[in-house]
Structure formats: C-alpha cells, structure tokens
Design an enzyme around this catalytic site. Structure first.
Site, PDB file in Angstrom:
ATOM      1  N   LYS A   1       0.988  -1.263   0.191  1.00 10.13           N
ATOM      2  CA  LYS A   1       0.123   0.155   0.086  1.00 10.13           C
ATOM      3  C   LYS A   1       0.882   1.218  -0.086  1.00 10.13           C
ATOM      4  CE  LYS A   1      -3.813  -2.396   2.179  1.00 10.13           C
ATOM      5  NZ  LYS A   1      -4.665  -2.602   3.353  1.00 10.13           N
TER       6      LYS A   1
ATOM      7  N   GLN B   1      -4.737  -1.284   9.519  1.00  7.46           N
ATOM      8  CA  GLN B   1      -4.635  -2.534   9.108  1.00  7.46           C
ATOM      9  C   GLN B   1      -5.377  -3.550  10.014  1.00  7.46           C
ATOM     10  OE1 GLN B   1      -3.730  -3.345   5.803  1.00  7.46           O
ATOM     11  NE2 GLN B   1      -3.966  -5.578   6.043  1.00  7.46           N
TER      12      GLN B   1
ATOM     13  N   ASP C   1     -11.113   3.223   4.162  1.00  6.60           N
ATOM     14  CA  ASP C   1     -11.270   1.762   4.053  1.00  6.60           C
ATOM     15  C   ASP C   1     -12.951   1.437   3.942  1.00  6.60           C
ATOM     16  OD1 ASP C   1      -9.460  -0.196   3.859  1.00  6.60           O
ATOM     17  OD2 ASP C   1      -8.841  -0.031   5.943  1.00  6.60           O
TER      18      ASP C   1
END
Ligand code: GUN
Length: 281
Positions: A52, A96, A119
C-alpha cells in the site's frame, strides 16, 4: 474462458490517479496523504502495508505508516487516530486488520473521521453505502465492482452467490450488488449446503481464506467466478479459494490469484484517498 486481468486494470486506474494527482498538485497545491496504522508483526499484514505504501509513492501521494507493537493499548491507538483526524496533510486513515485480540476493533473504527475513512469500514459510510448514498466503499468489494464495469458484465437480475459474510468483504459486496439490481445470496460458515447455492449462481464471489474450497462441481457452466482469497500454501506460493485449474475451463470469466482482485484492492484504496483529498476543495 476469459481471465479478468486485475493487475492490468489496477495499473490503468493508477495511471489515471497519477495524472489527477499531478493536476491537484499544480493547480491546488494539494498532495493527497494516507496514514496507515499497523499493529503487531503479522507477516501478511506487513506485506500488505508495504504494498500500500509503495502504491502511494508510485502515484505521488504522501504516506506515513505508524508501526505499533501488539502490546500497545487501545487508548494509545485511539490517540494516534485522533491526531491523524486533526492532521491537515492526512486525507485517509487506514488501520490494518486483523488487530490484536485485546483491541476492540469496533471502538477503533468508530474514532476514525468518516471523511477520512478510506477503507469504508465506519458505520456511517456503511449505512450510506447500503442506502446508495455517496460514501467511502470498502476497497475489495469496490475493486470487484470496478472489474464488472470494466469487463461490461451486466449485473441486473443476475443470481450472485457470495461465499463469506465478513464486514470487510461479503456484507458490503452484497449491498453493492443489490444496488445494481442483482439477486444476492450470502453464504457463510453455517450455510447448510454451500454447493446448492454456488451451483445455481450466474456469478460466484468467494473470499473466505480456504484454499481450493470452490470445486468444479460447485459451479455451473458459463458462470463468472471472482476469487478474493489469498492463501500462502506450504510450497510458498499464493493461491485463492477456487480450484482454478479445474474450475476455470467451465467459466465465462474468472479472476486469477495472484493478479486478480488483490491489485484492485490497492488501486481502490488510492482512488478512495484521492476522493478524500478532493474533499479539501
Ligand atoms: N485486512 C485485510 N483486508 C483489509 C483491508 O481491506 N483493509 C484493512 N484495513 N485491513 C485489511
């Protein structure tokens, strides 16, 4: 059988994001910024976060990764998120997953400013997505929708079977497909007869983390199969949740692993971060 080339499509998306970032920089002096919070030392999470960060660099974003030990307290994580909420250089915040067991992930997600929730995990964005309002949408399901669009796969009236009902993938996937007028079945670990559902579907989307779960006799001739699973097996190679070798000859379209949904997830994270940065205008 046609392969859905997620790697090539993700590259195309990234090239267009890159062009938009250049324009934002030159005309508005805005550099999109992403903050990633990574807790513990799970090797897969470290690998994903590295990919990422690299993708951010490639498209000209500013990015920072907060590496935290898995002994960190919930309050310390929350304090970091609040700092990122208030940081004007940061447009997107990503924590994460999975988180260590002593951390309440619901509490963590609640703290993220919904406008920086790239997200799409905040309940506010999920509610907006389900009601078909503008929102941040979880990157993996959004990437799958982008694949359908790019390959001109019409979803209206299609029977879609989703295997896996997670908050991150299965549930948002179902809502997005329903918004496109598909008929959606969501199966999960307690489903009595998985094959009875998958074998009837025009489109099967699977993301459960069980290598080779979907076998040839579970898929109808001419179906479209989207494999969201990423599993590292004993020989070190990456495989999906679909027995690709035996299932693929029956399919109209299928995604490979690697090179299918995975690169699209990252491309959609970049797209969401760019969308958040445009919110500054
Ligand atoms: N872990 C597995 N997939 C994801 C994802 O899309 N976002 C985050 N934050 N964590 C994940």
């Amino acid at each position: 059988m046609q392969l859905i080339d997620g790697k090539a499509l993700a590259q195309k998306v990234q090239t267009s994001i890159n062009a938009e970032v250049e324009q934002l920089k030159q005309e508005k002096n805005i550099v999109p910024g992403l903050a990633v919070i990574l807790i513990g030392d799970d090797p897969a999470s470290h690998a994903y976060v590295k990919m990422k960060a690299k993708a951010c660099e490639n498209v000209g974003f500013y990015s920072i990764t907060h590496n935290m030990p898995d002994t960190i307290s919930q309050n310390e994580i929350i304090a970091t998120i609040k700092m990122m909420n208030d940081n004007p250089r940061i447009d997107g915040i990503l924590v994460q997953f999975p988180l260590p067991k002593h951390i309440d992930s619901d509490k963590i997600l609640e703290v993220i400013d919904p406008k920086k929730d790239v997200d799409g995990f905040h309940a506010c964005n999920i509610g907006r997505m389900v009601t078909n309002l503008d929102s941040f949408v979880a990157c993996t399901p959004l990437g799958v929708m982008k694949m359908f669009e790019a390959y001109e796969i019409d979803l209206k009236g299609k029977d879609v079977c989703i295997v896996g009902a997670s908050n991150i993938v299965g549930k948002p996937m179902a809502a997005l497909l329903l918004n496109q007028d598909a008929t959606v079945t969501v199966t999960h670990i307690h489903t009595k007869d998985l094959k009875s559902h998958t074998s009837k579907a025009d489109i099967v989307i699977v993301g459960v983390g069980v290598p080779g779960l979907i076998k040839e006799d579970m898929i109808k001739e001419g179906a479209i199969v989207i494999d969201i699973g990423i599993n590292r097996i004993e020989d070190g190679s990456l495989v999906g949740d679909v027995d690709f070798e035996n299932v693929s000859p029956k399919c109209a379209y299928i995604t490979p692993v690697p090179g299918g949904v995975g690169p699209m997830t990252i491309a959609m994270l970049l797209q969401n971060t760019l969308k958040a940065a445009k919110g500054r205008l």
